[in-house]
Design a protein around this motif. Sequence first.
Motif, PDB file in Angstrom:
ATOM      1  N   ALA A 168     -13.281   5.116 -12.194  1.00 43.39           N
ATOM      2  CA  ALA A 168     -12.971   4.042 -13.138  1.00 43.39           C
ATOM      3  C   ALA A 168     -12.718   2.721 -12.455  1.00 43.39           C
ATOM      4  N   ALA A 169     -12.336   2.744 -11.196  1.00 39.02           N
ATOM      5  CA  ALA A 169     -12.016   1.494 -10.503  1.00 39.02           C
ATOM      6  C   ALA A 169     -12.631   1.518  -9.118  1.00 39.02           C
ATOM      7  N   THR A 170     -13.937   1.481  -9.080  1.00 41.19           N
ATOM      8  CA  THR A 170     -14.648   1.712  -7.828  1.00 41.19           C
ATOM      9  C   THR A 170     -14.978   0.465  -7.059  1.00 41.19           C
ATOM     10  N   GLY A 171     -14.635  -0.723  -7.563  1.00 34.75           N
ATOM     11  CA  GLY A 171     -15.029  -1.928  -6.866  1.00 34.75           C
ATOM     12  C   GLY A 171     -16.523  -2.137  -6.943  1.00 34.75           C
ATOM     13  N   GLY A 172     -17.163  -1.581  -7.983  1.00 36.23           N
ATOM     14  CA  GLY A 172     -18.592  -1.747  -8.141  1.00 36.23           C
ATOM     15  C   GLY A 172     -19.397  -0.749  -7.336  1.00 36.23           C
ATOM     16  N   VAL A 173     -18.744   0.240  -6.770  1.00 33.08           N
ATOM     17  CA  VAL A 173     -19.417   1.237  -5.951  1.00 33.08           C
ATOM     18  C   VAL A 173     -19.563   2.510  -6.755  1.00 33.08           C
ATOM     19  N   SER A 174     -20.727   3.099  -6.730  1.00 32.64           N
ATOM     20  CA  SER A 174     -20.891   4.370  -7.429  1.00 32.64           C
ATOM     21  C   SER A 174     -19.988   5.408  -6.804  1.00 32.64           C
ATOM     22  N   GLY A 175     -19.256   6.139  -7.615  1.00 33.73           N
ATOM     23  CA  GLY A 175     -18.268   7.075  -7.105  1.00 33.73           C
ATOM     24  C   GLY A 175     -18.908   8.247  -6.371  1.00 33.73           C
ATOM     25  N   THR A 176     -18.131   8.875  -5.519  1.00 34.07           N
ATOM     26  CA  THR A 176     -18.576  10.052  -4.798  1.00 34.07           C
ATOM     27  C   THR A 176     -17.692  11.211  -5.186  1.00 34.07           C
ATOM     28  N   ALA A 177     -18.263  12.408  -5.169  1.00 32.72           N
ATOM     29  CA  ALA A 177     -17.459  13.587  -5.462  1.00 32.72           C
ATOM     30  C   ALA A 177     -16.543  13.846  -4.287  1.00 32.72           C
ATOM     31  N   GLY A 178     -15.262  14.007  -4.562  1.00 32.30           N
ATOM     32  CA  GLY A 178     -14.311  14.247  -3.492  1.00 32.30           C
ATOM     33  C   GLY A 178     -13.113  13.343  -3.604  1.00 32.30           C
ATOM     34  N   PRO A 179     -12.149  13.532  -2.707  1.00 34.41           N
ATOM     35  CA  PRO A 179     -10.908  12.762  -2.776  1.00 34.41           C
ATOM     36  C   PRO A 179     -11.141  11.261  -2.590  1.00 34.41           C
ATOM     37  N   THR A 180     -10.288  10.477  -3.200  1.00 31.89           N
ATOM     38  CA  THR A 180     -10.331   9.029  -3.062  1.00 31.89           C
ATOM     39  C   THR A 180      -8.960   8.515  -2.631  1.00 31.89           C
ATOM     40  N   VAL A 181      -8.927   7.255  -2.262  1.00 38.99           N
ATOM     41  CA  VAL A 181      -7.685   6.568  -1.911  1.00 38.99           C
ATOM     42  C   VAL A 181      -7.406   5.577  -3.042  1.00 38.99           C
ATOM     43  N   ASN A 182      -6.488   5.922  -3.917  1.00 35.96           N
ATOM     44  CA  ASN A 182      -6.182   5.090  -5.076  1.00 35.96           C
ATOM     45  C   ASN A 182      -5.090   4.091  -4.708  1.00 35.96           C
ATOM     46  N   VAL A 183      -5.432   2.809  -4.736  1.00 40.75           N
ATOM     47  CA  VAL A 183      -4.576   1.755  -4.203  1.00 40.75           C
ATOM     48  C   VAL A 183      -4.035   0.871  -5.321  1.00 40.75           C
ATOM     49  N   GLY A 184      -2.730   0.617  -5.272  1.00 38.28           N
ATOM     50  CA  GLY A 184      -2.088  -0.353  -6.141  1.00 38.28           C
ATOM     51  C   GLY A 184      -1.695  -1.575  -5.333  1.00 38.28           C
ATOM     52  N   ILE A 185      -1.732  -2.734  -5.963  1.00 40.75           N
ATOM     53  CA  ILE A 185      -1.446  -4.002  -5.281  1.00 40.75           C
ATOM     54  C   ILE A 185      -0.279  -4.693  -5.966  1.00 40.75           C
ATOM     55  N   VAL A 186       0.693  -5.122  -5.179  1.00 39.62           N
ATOM     56  CA  VAL A 186       1.798  -5.943  -5.672  1.00 39.62           C
ATOM     57  C   VAL A 186       1.597  -7.361  -5.140  1.00 39.62           C
ATOM     58  N   GLY A 187       1.271  -8.285  -6.018  1.00 37.62           N
ATOM     59  CA  GLY A 187       1.011  -9.660  -5.621  1.00 37.62           C
ATOM     60  C   GLY A 187      -0.477  -9.910  -5.435  1.00 37.62           C
ATOM     61  N   VAL A 188      -1.125 -10.482  -6.462  1.00 40.37           N
ATOM     62  CA  VAL A 188      -2.581 -10.673  -6.430  1.00 40.37           C
ATOM     63  C   VAL A 188      -2.880 -12.070  -5.890  1.00 40.37           C
ATOM     64  N   GLY A 189      -2.583 -12.261  -4.606  1.00 39.45           N
ATOM     65  CA  GLY A 189      -2.829 -13.540  -3.948  1.00 39.45           C
ATOM     66  C   GLY A 189      -4.056 -13.477  -3.063  1.00 39.45           C
ATOM     67  N   ASN A 190      -4.072 -14.324  -2.042  1.00 40.88           N
ATOM     68  CA  ASN A 190      -5.235 -14.415  -1.163  1.00 40.88           C
ATOM     69  C   ASN A 190      -5.520 -13.118  -0.414  1.00 40.88           C
TER      70      ASN A 190
END
Length: 371
Positions: free
Chosen positions: A8-30
Amino acid sequence: MIDSTSTAATGGVSGTAGPTVNVGIVGVGNCASSLVQGVRFYADAGTGEDTAPAGLTHPVLAGYAVSDIRFTSAFDVDTAKTGLDLSEAIWAEPNNSRAFAEVPHLGVPVTEGALSDGVGRSSSERVAARGAATLDDIVRRLRESGTHVLVNFLPVGSQAASELYAEAALRAGCAFLNCIPSTVARSPRWAAAFADAGLPLAGDDLKSQFGATLLHRALVDVLARNGVRLRSTYQLLAGGNMDFLNMQDPERMATKKATKTQGVYGGSGERAPAHVGADFVPFLGDRKVAFIRIDGEGFGGTPLEIDLRMEVDDSPSAAGNVLDAVRCLKAALDRGIGGVVDPVAAAVMKAPPVALDEAEVAAGLRALSDG
């Protein structure tokens, strides 16, 4: 909750089967902008070190490729960013980092965060801040989004806000990466809390992939190894992004001076007088200019002087280390490693709780990769 294999949140990359690194961001700056762009930019990188494009140190690290990174949550208090998709918010003013990748719609809304002490006096006129979220609100969002690693990109000096998000990560079962000079990983209380919870922690104050601190530290080390005694040194910085504007508040700059000085000297005993200064120069944008001066004493007491100037895009230089750190922390999370992950902290932070040499860092990262 988003499953670890969600696309759902791939950064425009087609997903792959297998584990992912799901990242949250605090502070949407530079820094967040460069990180999000970087995942897109390097998503198709090869899987071997010899095929790595410029700027990417590890195509695969701790078992994860760059394309395995997903952005699943984001928090900010600037009303110009909240409610936008993360792909849109990274371009909102006052962000001024360089655009180097096209980021498609991510399906990750920027959620209103908690204000606390996250906006300083110098930057308050540039940010229409609200930040009414509670700790429970943030925990709920982290759980619902399936976030694995929460990255703290708050402004320098945001100690109380950093601790609030660290607590949220603990309650939501997330690893926490503290990229600012607030004291989290160096705090025995927080280190113990993450250890008890079996959750990884790394900090404090992110190093650039190639920045003034790294270069300054390398000069100090090579001089010491060759018998030169330091008399004094300074590092003067100038930039035009919000980080530099925020550092015009003396009480906030004090935390940056402390971690910068630790980054230059590491765990060495004897330290010469050192000074760190930062000026806000609006027309520089996200470019950072650093002036480094070293005065030393060589053979026979003869003087040695070094003056150096370097210029670099500030935020992209930071994002590369975050790409590495989030993958390592996810690997630590997979293996049930709790508390400060010393090799990760020593590799990418200016002020890690424990200073490790390069061999110790490499061995620790290999252990994470090998499981």
